[in-house]
Write a protein that holds these residues in place. Sequence first.
Motif, PDB file in Angstrom:
ATOM      1  N   ALA A 120       0.836  -1.207   0.000  1.00 40.80           N
ATOM      2  CA  ALA A 120       0.000   0.000   0.000  1.00 40.80           C
ATOM      3  C   ALA A 120       0.867   1.252   0.000  1.00 40.80           C
ATOM      4  CB  ALA A 120      -0.921  -0.003   1.221  1.00 40.80           C
ATOM      5  N   THR A 121       1.950   1.218   0.755  1.00 39.62           N
ATOM      6  CA  THR A 121       2.838   2.378   0.839  1.00 39.62           C
ATOM      7  C   THR A 121       3.512   2.656  -0.497  1.00 39.62           C
ATOM      8  OG1 THR A 121       3.240   1.971   3.191  1.00 39.62           O
ATOM      9  CG2 THR A 121       4.842   3.338   2.031  1.00 39.62           C
ATOM     10  N   MET A 122       3.998   1.615  -1.152  1.00 37.97           N
ATOM     11  CA  MET A 122       4.653   1.807  -2.450  1.00 37.97           C
ATOM     12  C   MET A 122       3.675   2.360  -3.482  1.00 37.97           C
ATOM     13  SD  MET A 122       7.097  -1.550  -2.823  1.00 37.97           S
ATOM     14  CE  MET A 122       8.070  -2.164  -1.452  1.00 37.97           C
ATOM     15  N   ILE A 123       2.451   1.859  -3.466  1.00 38.87           N
ATOM     16  CA  ILE A 123       1.455   2.331  -4.433  1.00 38.87           C
ATOM     17  C   ILE A 123       1.083   3.785  -4.162  1.00 38.87           C
ATOM     18  CG2 ILE A 123      -0.961   2.078  -5.134  1.00 38.87           C
ATOM     19  CD1 ILE A 123      -0.573  -0.943  -4.991  1.00 38.87           C
ATOM     20  N   GLN A 124       0.901   4.131  -2.889  1.00 37.18           N
ATOM     21  CA  GLN A 124       0.562   5.524  -2.558  1.00 37.18           C
ATOM     22  C   GLN A 124       1.694   6.466  -2.947  1.00 37.18           C
ATOM     23  OE1 GLN A 124       1.904   7.476   0.242  1.00 37.18           O
ATOM     24  NE2 GLN A 124       0.189   8.638   1.079  1.00 37.18           N
ATOM     25  N   ARG A 125       2.924   6.067  -2.748  1.00 36.16           N
ATOM     26  CA  ARG A 125       4.055   6.893  -3.141  1.00 36.16           C
ATOM     27  C   ARG A 125       4.147   7.000  -4.661  1.00 36.16           C
ATOM     28  NH1 ARG A 125       8.493   4.171   0.918  1.00 36.16           N
ATOM     29  NH2 ARG A 125       7.892   5.261   2.859  1.00 36.16           N
ATOM     30  N   PHE A 126       3.796   5.935  -5.345  1.00 37.13           N
ATOM     31  CA  PHE A 126       3.771   5.976  -6.811  1.00 37.13           C
ATOM     32  C   PHE A 126       2.738   6.994  -7.282  1.00 37.13           C
ATOM     33  CE2 PHE A 126       2.221   4.612 -10.961  1.00 37.13           C
ATOM     34  CZ  PHE A 126       3.396   4.424 -11.657  1.00 37.13           C
ATOM     35  N   ALA A 127       1.563   6.988  -6.648  1.00 39.26           N
ATOM     36  CA  ALA A 127       0.516   7.951  -6.990  1.00 39.26           C
ATOM     37  C   ALA A 127       1.002   9.375  -6.753  1.00 39.26           C
ATOM     38  CB  ALA A 127      -0.746   7.667  -6.181  1.00 39.26           C
ATOM     39  N   LYS A 128       1.721   9.585  -5.653  1.00 37.57           N
ATOM     40  CA  LYS A 128       2.274  10.913  -5.356  1.00 37.57           C
ATOM     41  C   LYS A 128       3.284  11.306  -6.423  1.00 37.57           C
ATOM     42  CE  LYS A 128       4.628  13.567  -1.741  1.00 37.57           C
ATOM     43  NZ  LYS A 128       5.204  13.514  -0.364  1.00 37.57           N
ATOM     44  N   TYR A 129       4.130  10.372  -6.810  1.00 37.39           N
ATOM     45  CA  TYR A 129       5.118  10.615  -7.872  1.00 37.39           C
ATOM     46  C   TYR A 129       4.432  11.022  -9.175  1.00 37.39           C
ATOM     47  CZ  TYR A 129       8.052   9.114 -11.809  1.00 37.39           C
ATOM     48  OH  TYR A 129       8.712   9.039 -13.019  1.00 37.39           O
ATOM     49  N   LYS A 130       3.240  10.469  -9.422  1.00 36.19           N
ATOM     50  CA  LYS A 130       2.494  10.783 -10.644  1.00 36.19           C
ATOM     51  C   LYS A 130       1.699  12.082 -10.513  1.00 36.19           C
ATOM     52  CE  LYS A 130       2.126   8.837 -13.897  1.00 36.19           C
ATOM     53  NZ  LYS A 130       2.894   9.095 -15.150  1.00 36.19           N
ATOM     54  N   GLY A 131       1.832  12.764  -9.392  1.00 37.94           N
ATOM     55  CA  GLY A 131       1.210  14.061  -9.238  1.00 37.94           C
ATOM     56  C   GLY A 131      -0.147  14.072  -8.584  1.00 37.94           C
ATOM     57  N   LEU A 132      -0.610  12.948  -8.056  1.00 35.03           N
ATOM     58  CA  LEU A 132      -1.914  12.902  -7.401  1.00 35.03           C
ATOM     59  C   LEU A 132      -1.821  13.445  -5.976  1.00 35.03           C
ATOM     60  CD1 LEU A 132      -2.337  10.867  -9.816  1.00 35.03           C
ATOM     61  CD2 LEU A 132      -3.930   9.669  -8.316  1.00 35.03           C
ATOM     62  N   ASP A 133      -2.911  14.008  -5.515  1.00 36.20           N
ATOM     63  CA  ASP A 133      -3.023  14.428  -4.125  1.00 36.20           C
ATOM     64  C   ASP A 133      -3.303  13.178  -3.296  1.00 36.20           C
ATOM     65  OD1 ASP A 133      -3.528  15.490  -1.664  1.00 36.20           O
ATOM     66  OD2 ASP A 133      -5.248  16.713  -2.275  1.00 36.20           O
ATOM     67  N   VAL A 134      -2.365  12.799  -2.460  1.00 40.89           N
ATOM     68  CA  VAL A 134      -2.509  11.547  -1.714  1.00 40.89           C
ATOM     69  C   VAL A 134      -2.905  11.791  -0.261  1.00 40.89           C
ATOM     70  CG1 VAL A 134      -0.951  10.246  -3.202  1.00 40.89           C
ATOM     71  CG2 VAL A 134      -0.025  11.482  -1.231  1.00 40.89           C
ATOM     72  N   ALA A 135      -3.306  13.014   0.066  1.00 39.20           N
ATOM     73  CA  ALA A 135      -3.809  13.285   1.412  1.00 39.20           C
ATOM     74  C   ALA A 135      -5.164  12.607   1.579  1.00 39.20           C
ATOM     75  CB  ALA A 135      -3.939  14.784   1.637  1.00 39.20           C
ATOM     76  N   SER A 136      -5.412  12.048   2.740  1.00 43.38           N
ATOM     77  CA  SER A 136      -6.675  11.357   2.989  1.00 43.38           C
ATOM     78  C   SER A 136      -7.071  11.490   4.444  1.00 43.38           C
ATOM     79  CB  SER A 136      -6.563   9.877   2.614  1.00 43.38           C
ATOM     80  OG  SER A 136      -7.729   9.173   2.982  1.00 43.38           O
ATOM     81  N   SER A 137      -8.339  11.697   4.662  1.00 42.90           N
ATOM     82  CA  SER A 137      -8.876  11.737   6.032  1.00 42.90           C
ATOM     83  C   SER A 137      -9.779  10.533   6.290  1.00 42.90           C
ATOM     84  CB  SER A 137      -9.659  13.033   6.248  1.00 42.90           C
ATOM     85  OG  SER A 137     -10.720  13.141   5.300  1.00 42.90           O
ATOM     86  N   LYS A 138      -9.648   9.512   5.448  1.00 40.93           N
ATOM     87  CA  LYS A 138     -10.473   8.314   5.571  1.00 40.93           C
ATOM     88  C   LYS A 138     -10.297   7.671   6.948  1.00 40.93           C
ATOM     89  CE  LYS A 138     -12.941   4.733   4.145  1.00 40.93           C
ATOM     90  NZ  LYS A 138     -14.380   4.830   3.842  1.00 40.93           N
TER      91      LYS A 138
END
Length: 214
Positions: free
Chosen positions: A135-153
Amino acid sequence: VKAGTATITVTTINGKTATFEVTVKAKEKPFPFEDVFKGQWYYEYVDQAYQLGLMTGATETLFKPTVSMNRGMVAIVLHRMEGEEEVSFAPIFPDVYDKQYFTTAVMWAKQTGIITGYNNGTFMPLKEVTREEMATMIQRFAKYKGLDVASSKDITYFKDYADISTYAKAPIQWCVENGVLSGKFEGTKVDPLGTATRAECAKMLVQAYKVIYK
């Protein structure tokens, strides 16, 4: 020329124009895996991961869905998702050497901030990847691709919430919110320290692909 989506604008000789979207789909490859069947929860994810070129089989005819993925393999898949950019070798990790099958992917993942390694400086490429690491690697990949990865879930409803490592809580929040990671045992546990099987990784990668490349 290739699969993808394009905007086409046509202008007639009398000056009228029309614009439309055209989508060309890649020809589906025959599903080759003899150990993955329709009706299994992971069939569609394995098929999509294979069709997208994200994952291949353990052999030509076997996917081995219940076998765990290792950390080097995850780096390879994420590198593949991004087009397998060439990077130079550097002795960053004492347990990653030049010209191993995962070396280029690990170098790329380190340079992009997708992986960091352990406190002792190693990467442990052959270690089975845990669900929270995935999960951590995927979230960091999303951040690298420019997505906002902040979450209050809110993920405190998972019975094993206390087992989630501090570094992995924010990535798991983002993954759960975006459908990349779901609970096990009827949704009651996230199983953060459990190893991620190839079937579970196929689901997470396909779901992440949909979010990142939508």
